[in-house]
Design a protein around this motif. Sequence first.
Motif, PDB file in Angstrom:
ATOM      1  N   GLN A   6      31.840   6.641   8.923  1.00  0.00           N
ATOM      2  CA  GLN A   6      32.423   5.244   9.007  1.00  0.00           C
ATOM      3  C   GLN A   6      31.390   4.444   9.692  1.00  0.00           C
ATOM      4  O   GLN A   6      31.176   4.398  10.840  1.00  0.00           O
ATOM      5  CB  GLN A   6      33.648   5.164   9.801  1.00  0.00           C
ATOM      6  CG  GLN A   6      34.808   6.278   8.873  1.00  0.00           C
ATOM      7  CD  GLN A   6      36.028   6.126   9.905  1.00  0.00           C
ATOM      8  OE1 GLN A   6      36.432   7.229  10.503  1.00  0.00           O
ATOM      9  NE2 GLN A   6      36.804   5.170   9.629  1.00  0.00           N
ATOM     10  N   ASN A  22      35.906   1.170   5.203  1.00  0.00           N
ATOM     11  CA  ASN A  22      35.134   1.933   4.279  1.00  0.00           C
ATOM     12  C   ASN A  22      34.744   3.347   5.026  1.00  0.00           C
ATOM     13  O   ASN A  22      34.570   3.430   6.106  1.00  0.00           O
ATOM     14  CB  ASN A  22      33.863   1.440   3.942  1.00  0.00           C
ATOM     15  CG  ASN A  22      34.145   0.178   3.227  1.00  0.00           C
ATOM     16  OD1 ASN A  22      34.720   0.344   1.937  1.00  0.00           O
ATOM     17  ND2 ASN A  22      33.472  -1.065   3.510  1.00  0.00           N
ATOM     18  N   CYS A  23      34.400   4.297   4.229  1.00  0.00           N
ATOM     19  CA  CYS A  23      34.015   5.593   4.459  1.00  0.00           C
ATOM     20  C   CYS A  23      33.122   6.243   3.499  1.00  0.00           C
ATOM     21  O   CYS A  23      33.485   6.099   2.322  1.00  0.00           O
ATOM     22  CB  CYS A  23      35.369   6.778   4.741  1.00  0.00           C
ATOM     23  SG  CYS A  23      35.149   8.207   5.358  1.00  0.00           S
ATOM     24  N   ASP A  24      32.156   6.984   3.958  1.00  0.00           N
ATOM     25  CA  ASP A  24      31.163   7.849   2.944  1.00  0.00           C
ATOM     26  C   ASP A  24      31.331   9.027   3.302  1.00  0.00           C
ATOM     27  O   ASP A  24      31.250   9.441   4.556  1.00  0.00           O
ATOM     28  CB  ASP A  24      29.759   7.046   3.078  1.00  0.00           C
ATOM     29  CG  ASP A  24      29.849   5.451   2.773  1.00  0.00           C
ATOM     30  OD1 ASP A  24      29.534   4.662   3.492  1.00  0.00           O
ATOM     31  OD2 ASP A  24      29.943   5.234   1.572  1.00  0.00           O
ATOM     32  N   TYR A  25      30.963  10.023   2.464  1.00  0.00           N
ATOM     33  CA  TYR A  25      30.583  11.449   2.640  1.00  0.00           C
ATOM     34  C   TYR A  25      29.771  11.957   1.949  1.00  0.00           C
ATOM     35  O   TYR A  25      29.073  11.351   1.098  1.00  0.00           O
ATOM     36  CB  TYR A  25      31.874  12.146   2.375  1.00  0.00           C
ATOM     37  CG  TYR A  25      32.801  11.960   0.747  1.00  0.00           C
ATOM     38  CD1 TYR A  25      33.247  10.941   0.394  1.00  0.00           C
ATOM     39  CD2 TYR A  25      32.176  12.997   0.123  1.00  0.00           C
ATOM     40  CE1 TYR A  25      33.702  10.868  -0.784  1.00  0.00           C
ATOM     41  CE2 TYR A  25      32.629  12.900  -1.237  1.00  0.00           C
ATOM     42  CZ  TYR A  25      33.258  12.026  -1.739  1.00  0.00           C
ATOM     43  OH  TYR A  25      33.764  11.822  -2.994  1.00  0.00           O
ATOM     44  N   ASN A  67      35.898   6.879  -4.899  1.00  0.00           N
ATOM     45  CA  ASN A  67      34.599   6.834  -5.853  1.00  0.00           C
ATOM     46  C   ASN A  67      33.901   7.945  -5.442  1.00  0.00           C
ATOM     47  O   ASN A  67      33.090   7.902  -4.844  1.00  0.00           O
ATOM     48  CB  ASN A  67      33.727   5.531  -5.538  1.00  0.00           C
ATOM     49  CG  ASN A  67      32.695   5.280  -6.608  1.00  0.00           C
ATOM     50  OD1 ASN A  67      32.311   6.302  -7.249  1.00  0.00           O
ATOM     51  ND2 ASN A  67      32.391   4.012  -6.954  1.00  0.00           N
ATOM     52  N   ALA A  70      29.791   7.827  -6.069  1.00  0.00           N
ATOM     53  CA  ALA A  70      29.210   7.370  -4.965  1.00  0.00           C
ATOM     54  C   ALA A  70      29.661   7.927  -3.526  1.00  0.00           C
ATOM     55  O   ALA A  70      29.077   7.579  -2.621  1.00  0.00           O
ATOM     56  CB  ALA A  70      29.799   5.800  -4.765  1.00  0.00           C
ATOM     57  N   LYS A  71      30.554   8.902  -3.507  1.00  0.00           N
ATOM     58  CA  LYS A  71      31.026   9.491  -2.416  1.00  0.00           C
ATOM     59  C   LYS A  71      31.313   8.474  -1.370  1.00  0.00           C
ATOM     60  O   LYS A  71      31.070   8.534  -0.293  1.00  0.00           O
ATOM     61  CB  LYS A  71      29.661  10.593  -1.851  1.00  0.00           C
ATOM     62  CG  LYS A  71      29.476  11.477  -2.672  1.00  0.00           C
ATOM     63  CD  LYS A  71      28.358  12.588  -1.946  1.00  0.00           C
ATOM     64  CE  LYS A  71      28.024  13.705  -2.656  1.00  0.00           C
ATOM     65  NZ  LYS A  71      26.785  13.111  -3.945  1.00  0.00           N
ATOM     66  N   HIS A  72      32.251   7.577  -1.662  1.00  0.00           N
ATOM     67  CA  HIS A  72      32.832   6.675  -1.052  1.00  0.00           C
ATOM     68  C   HIS A  72      34.519   6.406  -1.140  1.00  0.00           C
ATOM     69  O   HIS A  72      34.945   6.622  -2.524  1.00  0.00           O
ATOM     70  CB  HIS A  72      32.078   5.294  -1.609  1.00  0.00           C
ATOM     71  CG  HIS A  72      32.495   4.029  -0.632  1.00  0.00           C
ATOM     72  ND1 HIS A  72      32.004   3.697   0.527  1.00  0.00           N
ATOM     73  CD2 HIS A  72      33.442   3.109  -1.099  1.00  0.00           C
ATOM     74  CE1 HIS A  72      32.725   2.677   0.943  1.00  0.00           C
ATOM     75  NE2 HIS A  72      33.525   2.356   0.051  1.00  0.00           N
ATOM     76  N   SER A  74      37.593   4.006   0.425  1.00  0.00           N
ATOM     77  CA  SER A  74      37.993   2.778   1.135  1.00  0.00           C
ATOM     78  C   SER A  74      39.312   2.730   1.334  1.00  0.00           C
ATOM     79  O   SER A  74      40.296   3.399   0.414  1.00  0.00           O
ATOM     80  CB  SER A  74      37.632   1.877   0.406  1.00  0.00           C
ATOM     81  OG  SER A  74      37.920   1.475  -0.830  1.00  0.00           O
TER      82      SER A  74
END
Lengths: 111, 114
Positions: A6, A22-25, A67, A70-72, A74
Amino acid sequence: DQQVKQNSPSLSVQEGRISILNCDYTNSMFDYFLWYKKYPAEGPTFLISISSIKDKNEDGRFTVFLNKSAKHLSLHIVPSQPGDSAVYFCAASRYPEKLVFGKGTKLTVNP
Amino acid sequence: DAGITQSPRYKITETGRQVTLMCHQTWSHSYMFWYRQDLGHGLRLIYYSAAADITDKGEVPDGYVVSRSKTENFPLTLESATRSQTSVYFCASSSVAGSQETQYFGPGTRLLVL
């Protein structure tokens, strides 16, 4: 190696507007994602989740978008309310591994 | 009260002392977890348990000991407290293993090690 990120430590929005957290992994094997909300001096509480087979899940004012390419993911809060002011944690899991949490984003909703 | 409770809510101790944090849940959930929350790190898993008498290490287990003799209780012991163990500790439980894992958290124990 942080698997769930995050990148925004804090976010400030006006009451009535949209809040987007938002959060990415990094692990493409994660198949379940959750958002938790935490007020000061309390434990985190489950807010909303989404399976990797979906791209959207909605619960009242809260919507989570995923998504996978995109490994995303929200979290959208519409409309934002002062009571939404809290720290929001993104979490992900992949069976049989345990939940992996992000560091959290502090949301402040100004009246 | 139903749910998941932690005791004490606040604790001050000294370096080298043994401290035990208690966690109790009334849902008969199979899985229980201990996390610590620190600035800049979010929630990090210390230990977890899949059932009574089954425990396993998480991300940051050093300096901690757990036991689970009964399904409803999952105490966390700091055998010899250090200042780096000053933190907020959360216990959690869940009924489902694997992917569809929604955990329910206790209110937390704020520990200060002097």
